[in-house]
Scaffold this motif. Structure first.
Motif, PDB file in Angstrom:
ATOM      1  N   SER A  27       0.835  -1.197   0.000  1.00  0.00           N
ATOM      2  CA  SER A  27       0.000   0.000   0.000  1.00  0.00           C
ATOM      3  C   SER A  27       0.873   1.252   0.000  1.00  0.00           C
ATOM      4  CB  SER A  27      -0.919   0.014   1.230  1.00  0.00           C
ATOM      5  OG  SER A  27      -1.732   1.160   1.230  1.00  0.00           O
ATOM      6  N   ASP A  28       0.785   2.031  -1.048  1.00  0.00           N
ATOM      7  CA  ASP A  28       1.384   3.368  -1.121  1.00  0.00           C
ATOM      8  C   ASP A  28       2.840   3.402  -0.655  1.00  0.00           C
ATOM      9  OD1 ASP A  28       1.488   6.058  -1.663  1.00  0.00           O
ATOM     10  OD2 ASP A  28       0.696   6.669   0.292  1.00  0.00           O
ATOM     11  N   PHE A  43      10.057  -0.223   3.872  1.00  0.00           N
ATOM     12  CA  PHE A  43       9.760   1.018   3.156  1.00  0.00           C
ATOM     13  C   PHE A  43      11.056   1.628   2.652  1.00  0.00           C
ATOM     14  CE2 PHE A  43      10.704   1.920   7.528  1.00  0.00           C
ATOM     15  CZ  PHE A  43      11.492   3.061   7.486  1.00  0.00           C
ATOM     16  N   PHE A  44      10.944   2.573   1.742  1.00  0.00           N
ATOM     17  CA  PHE A  44      12.059   3.437   1.360  1.00  0.00           C
ATOM     18  C   PHE A  44      11.789   4.875   1.797  1.00  0.00           C
ATOM     19  CE2 PHE A  44      13.200  -0.021  -1.549  1.00  0.00           C
ATOM     20  CZ  PHE A  44      14.576  -0.029  -1.405  1.00  0.00           C
ATOM     21  N   ASP A  45      10.537   5.279   1.716  1.00  0.00           N
ATOM     22  CA  ASP A  45      10.142   6.644   2.050  1.00  0.00           C
ATOM     23  C   ASP A  45       9.382   6.633   3.381  1.00  0.00           C
ATOM     24  OD1 ASP A  45       9.131   9.193   2.241  1.00  0.00           O
ATOM     25  OD2 ASP A  45       8.183   9.204   0.256  1.00  0.00           O
ATOM     26  N   GLU A  46      10.028   7.128   4.443  1.00  0.00           N
ATOM     27  CA  GLU A  46       9.427   7.078   5.773  1.00  0.00           C
ATOM     28  C   GLU A  46       8.185   7.951   5.907  1.00  0.00           C
ATOM     29  OE1 GLU A  46      12.950   9.982   6.051  1.00  0.00           O
ATOM     30  OE2 GLU A  46      12.451   8.098   5.054  1.00  0.00           O
ATOM     31  N   THR A  47       7.985   8.885   4.981  1.00  0.00           N
ATOM     32  CA  THR A  47       6.787   9.720   5.054  1.00  0.00           C
ATOM     33  C   THR A  47       5.531   8.924   4.683  1.00  0.00           C
ATOM     34  OG1 THR A  47       6.915  10.509   2.751  1.00  0.00           O
ATOM     35  CG2 THR A  47       8.145  11.745   4.421  1.00  0.00           C
ATOM     36  N   GLU A  51       0.405   6.356   7.664  1.00  0.00           N
ATOM     37  CA  GLU A  51      -0.949   6.001   7.240  1.00  0.00           C
ATOM     38  C   GLU A  51      -1.088   4.496   7.023  1.00  0.00           C
ATOM     39  OE1 GLU A  51      -4.225   7.064   3.735  1.00  0.00           O
ATOM     40  OE2 GLU A  51      -2.335   8.180   3.875  1.00  0.00           O
ATOM     41  N   VAL A  52      -0.097   3.897   6.368  1.00  0.00           N
ATOM     42  CA  VAL A  52      -0.188   2.470   6.053  1.00  0.00           C
ATOM     43  C   VAL A  52      -0.112   1.623   7.315  1.00  0.00           C
ATOM     44  CG1 VAL A  52       0.831   0.561   4.757  1.00  0.00           C
ATOM     45  CG2 VAL A  52       0.797   2.855   3.766  1.00  0.00           C
ATOM     46  N   PRO A  72      11.087   5.059  10.815  1.00  0.00           N
ATOM     47  CA  PRO A  72       9.708   5.158  10.329  1.00  0.00           C
ATOM     48  C   PRO A  72       8.923   6.201  11.108  1.00  0.00           C
ATOM     49  CG  PRO A  72       9.995   3.189  11.668  1.00  0.00           C
ATOM     50  CD  PRO A  72      11.363   3.769  11.474  1.00  0.00           C
ATOM     51  N   ILE A  73       7.988   6.835  10.420  1.00  0.00           N
ATOM     52  CA  ILE A  73       7.076   7.791  11.040  1.00  0.00           C
ATOM     53  C   ILE A  73       5.755   7.083  11.307  1.00  0.00           C
ATOM     54  CG2 ILE A  73       5.806   9.956  10.687  1.00  0.00           C
ATOM     55  CD1 ILE A  73       8.103  10.818   8.827  1.00  0.00           C
TER      56      ILE A  73
END
Length: 228
Positions: A27-28, A43-47, A51-52, A72-73
């Motif tokens: 997801s995203d 993930f690669f993009d912590e932003t 949400e996920v 991670p955020i």
């Protein structure tokens, strides 16, 4: 195709892109294993993670984000950090010569309950019954029961991770773990993949892994979260 070095920087991500694609929840820009199989996300993009992860935690009470150096955020209204486990990745350089004196068995589905119970006895907290689907498991049987195992977890077309190396407390100090790791490593080499493993920094087992030919290569951190 992504090369081995890049895959090892984000092993969960690439496992879910390749060998374990059928087990992925995507997801995203964030990937998780199916919550019944393994509580790992990447993930690669912590932003993208807040949400996920808030959605994923609706089905899994807790989960890990696995990352070499990113943080991670999360949405603190839904998820809270339990702890950060400082881990490390080890990669086989050259397997040492290990004499295999025990009868090592490739475990089939009839052993799922025994594997689950043994892992939870020795290392409670993360293993699920469907984790068995991630790779081969090898065991040693004594007195008509499974007393030691070494399994396979994350994997791609280029590497396979040795994991779930556990021995029943009544059967330790007999060299079972060493033989199981060596056997598992040989099986991985037979399919022309790179054997790797992950562990906590300071783990007393690290010298054993090093004697078997594994080398410390990088940090690999495990962020454990649970839902509020």
């Amino acid at each position: 195709m992504v090369n081995l070095e890049d895959q090892l920087k984000n092993p969960v991500w690439y496992s879910l892109k390749e060998t374990h694609k059928k087990l992925a929840v995507v997801s995203d820009g964030v990937q998780f294993y199916h919550h019944e199989v393994c509580p790992f996300g990447a993930f690669f993009d912590e932003t993208k993670t807040a949400e996920v992860s808030s959605e994923y935690v609706k089905k899994s009470d807790s989960f890990f984000f696995v990352s070499e150096n990113q943080t991670p955020i999360i949405d603190k209204n839904n998820v809270v950090l339990d702890r950060k486990i400082d881990g490390c990745q080890m990669v086989l350089n050259q397997l040492s010569d290990v004499e295999i004196t025990e009868d090592i068995v490739l475990l089939d589905e009839s052993y799922i309950e025994e594997i689950y119970n043994l892992v939870w006895l020795v290392m409670p907290g993360y293993y699920k019954k469907r984790t068995f689907e991630m790779g081969n498991y090898y065991g040693i049987i004594k007195d008509d029961k499974l007393v030691a195992i070494a399994g396979q977890r994350m994997q791609t077309d280029l590497f396979i991770e040795v994991s779930a190396v556990v021995t029943h407390p009544n059967y330790t100090r007999k060299g079972f773990a060493k033989q199981l790791i060596a056997h598992n490593t040989k099986e991985i080499l037979k399919v022309n993949k790179q054997p790797i493993l992950h562990t906590n920094k300071g783990n007393l087992a690290i010298p054993l892994y090093q004697k078997l030919g594994y080398e410390l290569t990088r940090d690999m951190n495990w962020w454990l979260f649970h839902k509020i």
